[in-house]
Scaffold this active site. Structure first.
Site, mmCIF file in Angstrom:
data_model
loop_
_atom_site.group_PDB
_atom_site.id
_atom_site.type_symbol
_atom_site.label_atom_id
_atom_site.label_comp_id
_atom_site.label_asym_id
_atom_site.label_seq_id
_atom_site.Cartn_x
_atom_site.Cartn_y
_atom_site.Cartn_z
ATOM 1 N N LYS A 221 -31.766 62.567 -53.909
ATOM 2 C CA LYS A 221 -31.176 63.716 -54.810
ATOM 3 C C LYS A 221 -29.817 63.973 -54.089
ATOM 4 O O LYS A 221 -29.608 64.187 -52.660
ATOM 5 C CB LYS A 221 -31.900 65.160 -54.584
ATOM 6 C CG LYS A 221 -32.347 65.761 -55.816
ATOM 7 C CD LYS A 221 -33.110 66.974 -55.701
ATOM 8 C CE LYS A 221 -33.025 67.893 -56.948
ATOM 9 N NZ LYS A 221 -33.691 69.018 -56.813
HETATM 10 O O1 G3P Z 1 -34.860 71.920 -59.522
HETATM 11 C C1 G3P Z 1 -33.848 72.761 -59.001
HETATM 12 C C2 G3P Z 1 -34.584 74.273 -58.722
HETATM 13 O O2 G3P Z 1 -35.435 74.234 -57.454
HETATM 14 C C3 G3P Z 1 -33.667 75.382 -58.537
HETATM 15 O O3 G3P Z 1 -34.129 76.496 -59.042
HETATM 16 O O4 G3P Z 1 -35.030 78.715 -59.225
HETATM 17 O O5 G3P Z 1 -33.603 77.767 -57.166
HETATM 18 O O6 G3P Z 1 -32.661 78.031 -59.229
HETATM 19 P P1 G3P Z 1 -33.753 77.777 -58.618
#
Ligand code: G3P
Length: 215
Positions: free
Chosen positions: A83
């Site tokens: 990533k």
């Molecule tokens: O895949 C990316 C994800 O983990 C981010 O999620 O909820 O932290 O915006 P969030």
């Protein structure tokens, strides 16, 4: 549509695998930190549980550092995907990784042209973050639809992973757009399977079953 689990928690991953719903896994530093485990150890164990792509994030800010991390992480297992954040240095790292045959997932994408650039650089996956855009009153799913159209227009093979998913409606919309993959927290994956009328129906059937004569 492929479902990835967005977690570094191996118990959650095992449960998702038992449900037959895990085509891959995405992690990020926040998710690995939550497990309290060393980074490479967590990634190695996930790769043993899941045969599909497992994203492990590079944390260097310069291309050279990202490429060095990519080489190290890719050596953990053949299904590791690196990533890489969507920055200019990130694009350089993605380009170099593509030449080295290392698969990448360009993350922290918040507008469609960032995703188009990631595809041009040779990323296997690109991850638009829908929830974080919704959080600031910008329609995250509109970005996914535009990005998907751009990639289709030019025949890119890069797959779109809808990330930062917060609720089932995100997945419903992503599927209608034709996004290739949704990466989903286990809690949301379970919510997708539930319906109050299903629960009420089961309760009623179980009650009625008790009324059936035993012989
Ligand atoms: O895949 C990316 C994800 O983990 C981010 O999620 O909820 O932290 O915006 P969030």
């Amino acid at each position: 549509m492929k479902f990835f689990l967005d977690t570094a928690d191996v118990d959650e991953i095992r449960e998702g695998v038992a449900m037959g719903m895990v085509d891959g896994v995405t992690t990020n530093p926040t998710l690995v930190a939550r497990t309290g485990r060393p980074f490479k150890e967590a990634i190695a164990e996930i790769c043993k549980i899941v045969a599909g792509p497992v994203s492990a994030e590079a944390v260097s800010e310069d291309a050279e550092g990202m490429i060095a991390e990519a080489r190290e992480l890719a050596a953990i297992a053949p299904n590791v995907v690196i990533k890489i954040p969507m920055t200019i240095e990130g694009l350089k790292a993605v380009t170099a990784c593509a030449e080295l045959g290392i698969q990448t997932n360009v993350t922290l994408v918040f507008q469609p042209l960032q995703g188009l650039m990631a595809a041009k650089a040779g990323a296997r996956f690109v991850s638009p973050f829908v929830g974080r855009l919704d959080d600031i009153s910008i329609d995250g799913m509109e970005m996914v639809a535009d990005l998907k159209t751009m990639l289709r227009n030019y025949g890119f093979e890069t797959e779109v992973i809808v990330a930062s998913i917060r609720h089932p409606i995100h997945i419903n919309q992503a599927a209608l757009i034709g996004a290739d993959i949704a990466t989903i927290p286990l809690k949301v994956l379970k919510a997708l399977a539930r319906h109050p009328l299903t629960d009420a129906g089961i309760e009623r059937f179980l009650e009625d079953y008790q009324k059936i004569p035993k012989s």
